[in-house]
Design a protein around this motif. Structure first.
Motif, PDB file in Angstrom:
ATOM      1  N   TYR A   1       0.828  -1.213   0.000  1.00  0.00           N
ATOM      2  CA  TYR A   1       0.000   0.000   0.000  1.00  0.00           C
ATOM      3  C   TYR A   1       0.854   1.251   0.000  1.00  0.00           C
ATOM      4  O   TYR A   1       1.775   1.385   0.809  1.00  0.00           O
ATOM      5  CB  TYR A   1      -0.880   0.072   1.255  1.00  0.00           C
ATOM      6  N   ALA A   2       0.530   2.186  -0.860  1.00  0.00           N
ATOM      7  CA  ALA A   2       1.033   3.537  -0.685  1.00  0.00           C
ATOM      8  C   ALA A   2       0.173   4.188   0.393  1.00  0.00           C
ATOM      9  O   ALA A   2      -1.036   3.938   0.462  1.00  0.00           O
ATOM     10  CB  ALA A   2       0.927   4.316  -1.981  1.00  0.00           C
ATOM     11  N   MET A   3       0.777   4.994   1.248  1.00  0.00           N
ATOM     12  CA  MET A   3       0.060   5.557   2.393  1.00  0.00           C
ATOM     13  C   MET A   3       0.123   7.078   2.372  1.00  0.00           C
ATOM     14  O   MET A   3       1.062   7.681   1.838  1.00  0.00           O
ATOM     15  CB  MET A   3       0.673   5.046   3.692  1.00  0.00           C
ATOM     16  N   GLY A   4      -0.872   7.659   3.000  1.00  0.00           N
ATOM     17  CA  GLY A   4      -0.896   9.116   3.078  1.00  0.00           C
ATOM     18  C   GLY A   4      -1.572   9.592   4.347  1.00  0.00           C
ATOM     19  O   GLY A   4      -2.294   8.836   5.004  1.00  0.00           O
ATOM     20  N   TRP A   5      -1.308  10.832   4.690  1.00  0.00           N
ATOM     21  CA  TRP A   5      -1.990  11.519   5.784  1.00  0.00           C
ATOM     22  C   TRP A   5      -2.699  12.749   5.219  1.00  0.00           C
ATOM     23  O   TRP A   5      -2.115  13.481   4.397  1.00  0.00           O
ATOM     24  CB  TRP A   5      -1.007  11.967   6.865  1.00  0.00           C
ATOM     25  N   PHE A   6      -3.907  12.942   5.671  1.00  0.00           N
ATOM     26  CA  PHE A   6      -4.696  14.107   5.324  1.00  0.00           C
ATOM     27  C   PHE A   6      -5.224  14.728   6.617  1.00  0.00           C
ATOM     28  O   PHE A   6      -5.176  14.095   7.667  1.00  0.00           O
ATOM     29  CB  PHE A   6      -5.889  13.724   4.428  1.00  0.00           C
ATOM     30  N   ARG A   7      -5.741  15.926   6.527  1.00  0.00           N
ATOM     31  CA  ARG A   7      -6.348  16.556   7.692  1.00  0.00           C
ATOM     32  C   ARG A   7      -7.531  17.406   7.267  1.00  0.00           C
ATOM     33  O   ARG A   7      -7.592  17.885   6.134  1.00  0.00           O
ATOM     34  CB  ARG A   7      -5.329  17.400   8.461  1.00  0.00           C
ATOM     35  N   GLN A   8      -8.440  17.568   8.211  1.00  0.00           N
ATOM     36  CA  GLN A   8      -9.627  18.370   7.945  1.00  0.00           C
ATOM     37  C   GLN A   8      -9.941  19.231   9.154  1.00  0.00           C
ATOM     38  O   GLN A   8     -10.231  18.710  10.233  1.00  0.00           O
ATOM     39  CB  GLN A   8     -10.818  17.483   7.599  1.00  0.00           C
TER      40      GLN A   8
ATOM     41  N   ARG B   1      -3.589   3.375  -0.364  1.00  0.00           N
ATOM     42  CA  ARG B   1      -3.877   3.198  -1.792  1.00  0.00           C
ATOM     43  C   ARG B   1      -3.333   1.843  -2.196  1.00  0.00           C
ATOM     44  O   ARG B   1      -2.132   1.591  -2.096  1.00  0.00           O
ATOM     45  CB  ARG B   1      -3.222   4.314  -2.600  1.00  0.00           C
ATOM     46  N   THR B   2      -4.223   0.975  -2.638  1.00  0.00           N
ATOM     47  CA  THR B   2      -3.808  -0.349  -3.082  1.00  0.00           C
ATOM     48  C   THR B   2      -3.548  -0.350  -4.582  1.00  0.00           C
ATOM     49  O   THR B   2      -3.881   0.597  -5.289  1.00  0.00           O
ATOM     50  CB  THR B   2      -4.903  -1.374  -2.750  1.00  0.00           C
ATOM     51  N   LEU B   3      -2.950  -1.408  -5.052  1.00  0.00           N
ATOM     52  CA  LEU B   3      -2.692  -1.584  -6.483  1.00  0.00           C
ATOM     53  C   LEU B   3      -1.962  -0.385  -7.073  1.00  0.00           C
ATOM     54  O   LEU B   3      -2.393   0.235  -8.045  1.00  0.00           O
ATOM     55  CB  LEU B   3      -4.007  -1.827  -7.230  1.00  0.00           C
ATOM     56  N   PHE B   4      -0.835  -0.066  -6.466  1.00  0.00           N
ATOM     57  CA  PHE B   4      -0.070   1.108  -6.866  1.00  0.00           C
ATOM     58  C   PHE B   4       1.366   0.714  -7.118  1.00  0.00           C
ATOM     59  O   PHE B   4       1.855  -0.263  -6.552  1.00  0.00           O
ATOM     60  CB  PHE B   4      -0.153   2.155  -5.751  1.00  0.00           C
ATOM     61  N   GLY B   5       2.056   1.459  -7.930  1.00  0.00           N
ATOM     62  CA  GLY B   5       3.439   1.165  -8.253  1.00  0.00           C
ATOM     63  C   GLY B   5       4.354   1.275  -7.048  1.00  0.00           C
ATOM     64  O   GLY B   5       4.043   1.970  -6.087  1.00  0.00           O
ATOM     65  N   ALA B   6       5.487   0.627  -7.108  1.00  0.00           N
ATOM     66  CA  ALA B   6       6.382   0.533  -5.961  1.00  0.00           C
ATOM     67  C   ALA B   6       6.890   1.891  -5.487  1.00  0.00           C
ATOM     68  O   ALA B   6       7.073   2.108  -4.287  1.00  0.00           O
ATOM     69  CB  ALA B   6       7.557  -0.366  -6.283  1.00  0.00           C
ATOM     70  N   THR B   7       7.122   2.803  -6.388  1.00  0.00           N
ATOM     71  CA  THR B   7       7.648   4.114  -6.001  1.00  0.00           C
ATOM     72  C   THR B   7       6.607   5.219  -6.095  1.00  0.00           C
ATOM     73  O   THR B   7       6.901   6.385  -5.848  1.00  0.00           O
ATOM     74  CB  THR B   7       8.845   4.497  -6.888  1.00  0.00           C
ATOM     75  N   ALA B   8       5.392   4.871  -6.413  1.00  0.00           N
ATOM     76  CA  ALA B   8       4.359   5.883  -6.619  1.00  0.00           C
ATOM     77  C   ALA B   8       3.840   6.434  -5.293  1.00  0.00           C
ATOM     78  O   ALA B   8       3.787   5.723  -4.288  1.00  0.00           O
ATOM     79  CB  ALA B   8       3.206   5.285  -7.410  1.00  0.00           C
ATOM     80  N   ILE B   9       3.490   7.696  -5.292  1.00  0.00           N
ATOM     81  CA  ILE B   9       2.819   8.316  -4.159  1.00  0.00           C
ATOM     82  C   ILE B   9       1.559   9.000  -4.664  1.00  0.00           C
ATOM     83  O   ILE B   9       1.469   9.342  -5.838  1.00  0.00           O
ATOM     84  CB  ILE B   9       3.718   9.324  -3.424  1.00  0.00           C
TER      85      ILE B   9
END
Length: 127
Positions: free
Chosen positions: A32-39, A99-107
């Motif tokens: 999984y590519a991972m991310g942080w968001f805020r609201q 994010r699943t099904l994503f490239g190894a270096t993708a963000i």
């Protein structure tokens, strides 16, 4: 479907620090590519930071660059957000996303690119 659980939020004075954690279920966290968001109240959910599957590619929003650090431990199925020099404008609910099904270096830096979200953890910075 991956389950994400954030922790580590709280109340801190301006200039203080917090470390958020996001634990993921399943055995395929490293894919999984991972991310942080805020609201913040009354505002749209905004991108904070992202990290690629292996951790080799990282990207930050300009508003947090130099103050926040995203990292991941694939052995622990966890992504972190270390936050220092916190400001009142950092007050928000912080969400992690996968994010699943994503490239190894993708963000991914956009909400629509993520297909799994946690419930969020509140961060409040007092002045």
């Amino acid at each position: 479907q991956v389950q994400l659980v954030e922790s580590g939020g709280g109340l801190v004075q301006a200039g203080g620090s917090l470390r958020l954690s996001c634990a993921a279920s399943g055995r395929t966290f490293s894919t999984y590519a991972m991310g942080w968001f805020r609201q913040a109240p009354g505002k749209e959910r905004e991108f904070v930071a992202a990290i690629s599957r292996s951790g080799g590619n990282i990207y930050y929003a300009d508003s947090v660059k130099g103050r926040f650090t995203i990292s991941r431990d694939n052995a622990k199925n966890t992504v972190y957000l270390q936050m220092i020099s916190l400001k009142p404008e950092d007050t928000a609910v912080y969400y992690c996303a996968a994010r699943t099904l994503f490239g190894a270096t993708a963000i991914a830096t956009m909400r629509r690119e993520y297909d799994n979200w946690g419930q969020g953890t509140q961060v409040t910075v007092s002045s």
